[in-house]
Design a protein around this motif. Sequence first.
Motif, short mmCIF file in Angstrom:
data_model
loop_
_atom_site.label_atom_id
_atom_site.label_comp_id
_atom_site.label_asym_id
_atom_site.label_seq_id
_atom_site.Cartn_x
_atom_site.Cartn_y
_atom_site.Cartn_z
N VAL A 1 45.32 3.94 -1.53
CA VAL A 1 44.68 2.88 -2.29
C VAL A 1 43.17 3.12 -2.31
O VAL A 1 42.55 3.24 -1.25
N ILE A 2 42.59 3.18 -3.50
CA ILE A 2 41.14 3.40 -3.63
C ILE A 2 40.55 2.36 -4.57
O ILE A 2 41.26 1.69 -5.31
N GLY A 3 39.23 2.24 -4.52
CA GLY A 3 38.55 1.26 -5.36
C GLY A 3 38.11 1.82 -6.69
O GLY A 3 38.13 1.13 -7.71
N GLU A 4 37.69 3.09 -6.73
CA GLU A 4 37.15 3.68 -7.94
C GLU A 4 37.91 4.96 -8.30
O GLU A 4 38.32 5.72 -7.43
N GLN A 5 38.05 5.20 -9.58
CA GLN A 5 38.79 6.36 -10.07
C GLN A 5 38.22 7.68 -9.54
O GLN A 5 38.96 8.61 -9.22
N GLY A 6 36.90 7.75 -9.44
CA GLY A 6 36.26 8.99 -8.99
C GLY A 6 36.65 9.42 -7.59
O GLY A 6 36.54 10.61 -7.24
N SER A 7 37.12 8.48 -6.77
CA SER A 7 37.50 8.80 -5.41
C SER A 7 38.71 9.72 -5.34
O SER A 7 38.95 10.36 -4.31
N PHE A 8 39.48 9.79 -6.42
CA PHE A 8 40.63 10.69 -6.42
C PHE A 8 40.20 12.14 -6.24
O PHE A 8 41.00 12.97 -5.78
N ASP A 9 38.95 12.46 -6.58
CA ASP A 9 38.47 13.83 -6.45
C ASP A 9 38.41 14.28 -4.99
O ASP A 9 38.41 15.48 -4.72
N TRP A 10 38.34 13.32 -4.05
CA TRP A 10 38.23 13.69 -2.63
C TRP A 10 39.37 14.59 -2.19
O TRP A 10 39.17 15.55 -1.46
N PHE A 11 40.59 14.25 -2.60
CA PHE A 11 41.77 14.98 -2.11
C PHE A 11 42.62 15.54 -3.26
O PHE A 11 43.81 15.77 -3.08
N LYS A 12 42.00 15.76 -4.40
CA LYS A 12 42.76 16.23 -5.56
C LYS A 12 43.50 17.54 -5.25
O LYS A 12 44.70 17.67 -5.51
N GLY A 13 42.79 18.50 -4.69
CA GLY A 13 43.39 19.79 -4.40
C GLY A 13 44.52 19.69 -3.39
O GLY A 13 45.56 20.34 -3.52
N VAL A 14 44.32 18.86 -2.36
CA VAL A 14 45.32 18.73 -1.30
C VAL A 14 46.58 18.04 -1.83
O VAL A 14 47.71 18.42 -1.50
N LEU A 15 46.40 17.00 -2.66
CA LEU A 15 47.55 16.30 -3.23
C LEU A 15 48.36 17.23 -4.13
O LEU A 15 49.60 17.23 -4.09
#
Length: 212
Positions: free
Chosen positions: A110-124
Amino acid sequence: MSKPQGFKYKSGQYMFVNCADVSPNECFPRVLIDGPYGAQTQDYKKYDVVLLMGVGIGAAPMISIVKDILNNIKDKEEEEENPLENDTTLQKNKSGSNNFRTTRAYFYWVIGEQGSFDWFKGVLNEAAEMDKNGVIEMHNYCTSVYEEGDDRSAIVTALQRLNHAKNGVDVVSGTRVISHFGKPDWQNVYKQIAFNHTGSRIGQSYSFSSFL
């Protein structure tokens, strides 16, 4: 960075890293490590089914567990196919890999902002690619977007589903994991997992680093 000699850890543990400022005359920074410290997630292998919940950057240890589950399942399958292949395999069996019980996992981020998805994009994406047998059910939630079913998010949802079906990529997170809007209905999540795994030993772990 490579692990220091003798450094041992379990997935789900954490450590503190301190990197001092680097002067112009230094080639490499001086890094101080404190840890690893235990966490509730390190005993996940005792459970048949695990529910992993992460909020914000708190998803980091949960994603570590996701990858560890997939690696352990792969190792266990290889051991069962070639139980006497070599001494290394035998040693792994003796060391406790046969105590690995987990066969199914659910991961909610669960995140607050769409840009936070970039943190773990590669790992996911890596985890989704590794999960050939669909062992891990992964869900991303973005709370800054209106709840699913709201007219204001209907167009985004329609485009999202279409693009994922065609290209295998979610337009919101940029990963292979479908994103949802709003917050998870935790009561329904618990109820559904309990219904799907009656008689199984179920464990949960969460890591909340921020409030949404």
